[in-house]
Write a protein that holds these residues in place. Sequence first.
Motif, PDB file in Angstrom:
ATOM      1  N   ARG A   1       0.620  -1.198   0.265  1.00 58.08           N
ATOM      2  CA  ARG A   1      -0.180  -0.033  -0.453  1.00 58.08           C
ATOM      3  C   ARG A   1       0.754   0.993   0.261  1.00 58.08           C
ATOM      4  NH1 ARG A   1      -4.194  -2.226   4.870  1.00 58.08           N
ATOM      5  NH2 ARG A   1      -5.174  -3.401   4.260  1.00 58.08           N
TER       6      ARG A   1
ATOM      7  N   TRP B   1       1.328   3.179   5.037  1.00 59.54           N
ATOM      8  CA  TRP B   1       1.859   4.242   6.460  1.00 59.54           C
ATOM      9  C   TRP B   1       1.677   5.457   6.572  1.00 59.54           C
ATOM     10  CZ3 TRP B   1       6.456   1.377   8.623  1.00 59.54           C
ATOM     11  CH2 TRP B   1       6.066  -0.235   9.377  1.00 59.54           C
TER      12      TRP B   1
ATOM     13  N   SER C   1       4.897   7.729   5.837  1.00 58.10           N
ATOM     14  CA  SER C   1       4.950   7.177   4.464  1.00 58.10           C
ATOM     15  C   SER C   1       4.542   8.382   3.284  1.00 58.10           C
ATOM     16  CB  SER C   1       5.177   6.122   3.537  1.00 58.10           C
ATOM     17  OG  SER C   1       5.272   4.380   4.102  1.00 58.10           O
TER      18      SER C   1
ATOM     19  N   VAL D   1       7.314  11.114   2.555  1.00 51.74           N
ATOM     20  CA  VAL D   1       8.736   9.992   2.382  1.00 51.74           C
ATOM     21  C   VAL D   1       8.343  10.687   0.686  1.00 51.74           C
ATOM     22  CG1 VAL D   1       9.891   8.460   2.205  1.00 51.74           C
ATOM     23  CG2 VAL D   1       9.088   9.222   4.215  1.00 51.74           C
TER      24      VAL D   1
ATOM     25  N   VAL E   1      14.846  13.188  -0.372  1.00 52.30           N
ATOM     26  CA  VAL E   1      15.061  11.859   0.012  1.00 52.30           C
ATOM     27  C   VAL E   1      15.763  11.443  -0.589  1.00 52.30           C
ATOM     28  CG1 VAL E   1      13.694   9.646   0.212  1.00 52.30           C
ATOM     29  CG2 VAL E   1      12.742  11.554   1.432  1.00 52.30           C
TER      30      VAL E   1
ATOM     31  N   PHE F   1      16.841   7.826  -1.013  1.00 47.87           N
ATOM     32  CA  PHE F   1      16.861   6.522  -1.436  1.00 47.87           C
ATOM     33  C   PHE F   1      15.766   6.237  -2.661  1.00 47.87           C
ATOM     34  CE2 PHE F   1      13.367   6.100   1.715  1.00 47.87           C
ATOM     35  CZ  PHE F   1      13.329   6.274   3.051  1.00 47.87           C
TER      36      PHE F   1
ATOM     37  N   VAL G   1      12.110  -0.329   0.010  1.00 48.13           N
ATOM     38  CA  VAL G   1      12.622   0.355  -1.317  1.00 48.13           C
ATOM     39  C   VAL G   1      12.458  -0.463  -2.650  1.00 48.13           C
ATOM     40  CG1 VAL G   1      15.098   2.189  -2.349  1.00 48.13           C
ATOM     41  CG2 VAL G   1      14.173   1.495   0.917  1.00 48.13           C
TER      42      VAL G   1
END
Lengths: 144, 144, 144, 144
Positions: free
Chosen positions: D37, D59, D62, D65, D104, D106, D130
């Motif tokens: 999700r 979440w 996230s 992010v 960010v 990553f 990731v």
Amino acid sequence: MLAAAAASLDAMSTLNLETASRLIAAGQETARELGVRVHIAVVDPAGNLVAFQRMDGAWLGSLDVALRKARTSALFPVPSSMIGEMSQPGGPIYGVESTNGGLVSFGGGLPLATADGAVVGAIGVAGGLVEQDVAVAEAATKAL
Amino acid sequence: MLAAAAASLDAMSTLNLETASRLIAAGQETARELGVRVHIAVVDPAGNLVAFQRMDGAWLGSLDVALRKARTSALFPVPSSMIGEMSQPGGPIYGVESTNGGLVSFGGGLPLATADGAVVGAIGVAGGLVEQDVAVAEAATKAL
Amino acid sequence: MLAAAAASLDAMSTLNLETASRLIAAGQETARELGVRVHIAVVDPAGNLVAFQRMDGAWLGSLDVALRKARTSALFPVPSSMIGEMSQPGGPIYGVESTNGGLVSFGGGLPLATADGAVVGAIGVAGGLVEQDVAVAEAATKAL
Amino acid sequence: MLAAAAASLDAMSTLNLETASRLIAAGQETARELGVRVHIAVVDPAGNLVAFQRMDGAWLGSLDVALRKARTSALFPVPSSMIGEMSQPGGPIYGVESTNGGLVSFGGGLPLATADGAVVGAIGVAGGLVEQDVAVAEAATKAL
């Protein structure tokens, strides 16, 4: 009052957790009598949190307001409503709310002082109508 | 409309103030046994404060750390130390601490879940050594 | 643990993505009828984004306004215009806009509630005249 | 003047809402196949939001992010993971994440370019591991 405040800041005495908790409990008792759900924050003379409680169901947006009311009345140890009187358009400190990371200039913030005038912190209440928040804050300070 | 709003906020899977206060008390008991003075923050699943207490004499800089540990373990419902394992240089989410307004990636933050696995908030503890903070947080969660 | 966390977030009284998307589509239909290009944001009860769409050509400055209108009506679950009525100079909550990271106190933000009164989020619209933004937000809420 | 301004915004090399929505739908299809999700954000070349969707149960941490991954790959139009390779301790742009309001570094952010190489925006995905986020972002860009 300003002189007393300055003196107390020099002395830097902070109310302890037991006192902060007693104040919050006293405020919540009044809140329940008024039928309102409020956030109550107690901070030290530098505006940093000592204790905080959110009554179940209090509006989420009032959380930040309570924290800022307490911070306002710690950094300028007068009732937050007094800041509001002076920060209106045309007033002597118009716009002061945008300093110090954001102050609140309506009622519900009160400085906390000992019998000899030493400021030991501040309390901030939010969640009800402004007059209800003020009533809760005043009830809390009487438990000091 | 006000009553309806308050009711709906209650309906959220958020631990109530009574529970938050019980957790904080349990954590403080362990802190006293360990001889450390900590800040304990309990937040809802969105990371907003439910209750907070600073033990007398706790380091001022740990206050913000406790708030952020709780927020970290609410937004990412795992122990804050687990974030730290993955966010090291070379790790899969290196630098994630700078998201969400600033997270904390060492131990002392724990998600709070009911027996059926529903996350109802998170707790953050700071003020002692990391292992002491973790011990306090774990003792608190056992009171859930 | 991951599955449990996701499940508990579902349990929160938050409108789902399908509903949020339907509301945005309904609002855009009204926006096209009015000949305006708007940003529409739908947030959960804590003010966090569920869905957002910028109509092609909408003013860039209105993007943040739409987000903040939605957040305002989530944190204080009333129409954002009601905040504005009370936050004028001399009003009871003058300056409240500077709390909560910045609120918007004119029309275009509306809380979203189910038939039984449970607040499940809020919507924010910006890009047209305020009355147009309000019309779009109202059209969207009718799709709830 | 209003009409002219709107026209000029269209003229910017920004992907339109229809395209952004198609990309998000394509990404979500892959996310469902992977059983994750995620939050998906699509931004214009200046990093401002065009469209955003949170899949139910993603979440909360996230969310931010995903927004920052998209912003990172718009401001520096390379995969966000490439920023991460260069921002490790000892690397050429160590600490770059703390610029631009927080980047960010990553995987999960990708620039969006037309066949002739013109960057028209960026996409950011977060919520899974990731590699899952990257897979979702790549699937989305194929729908461009």
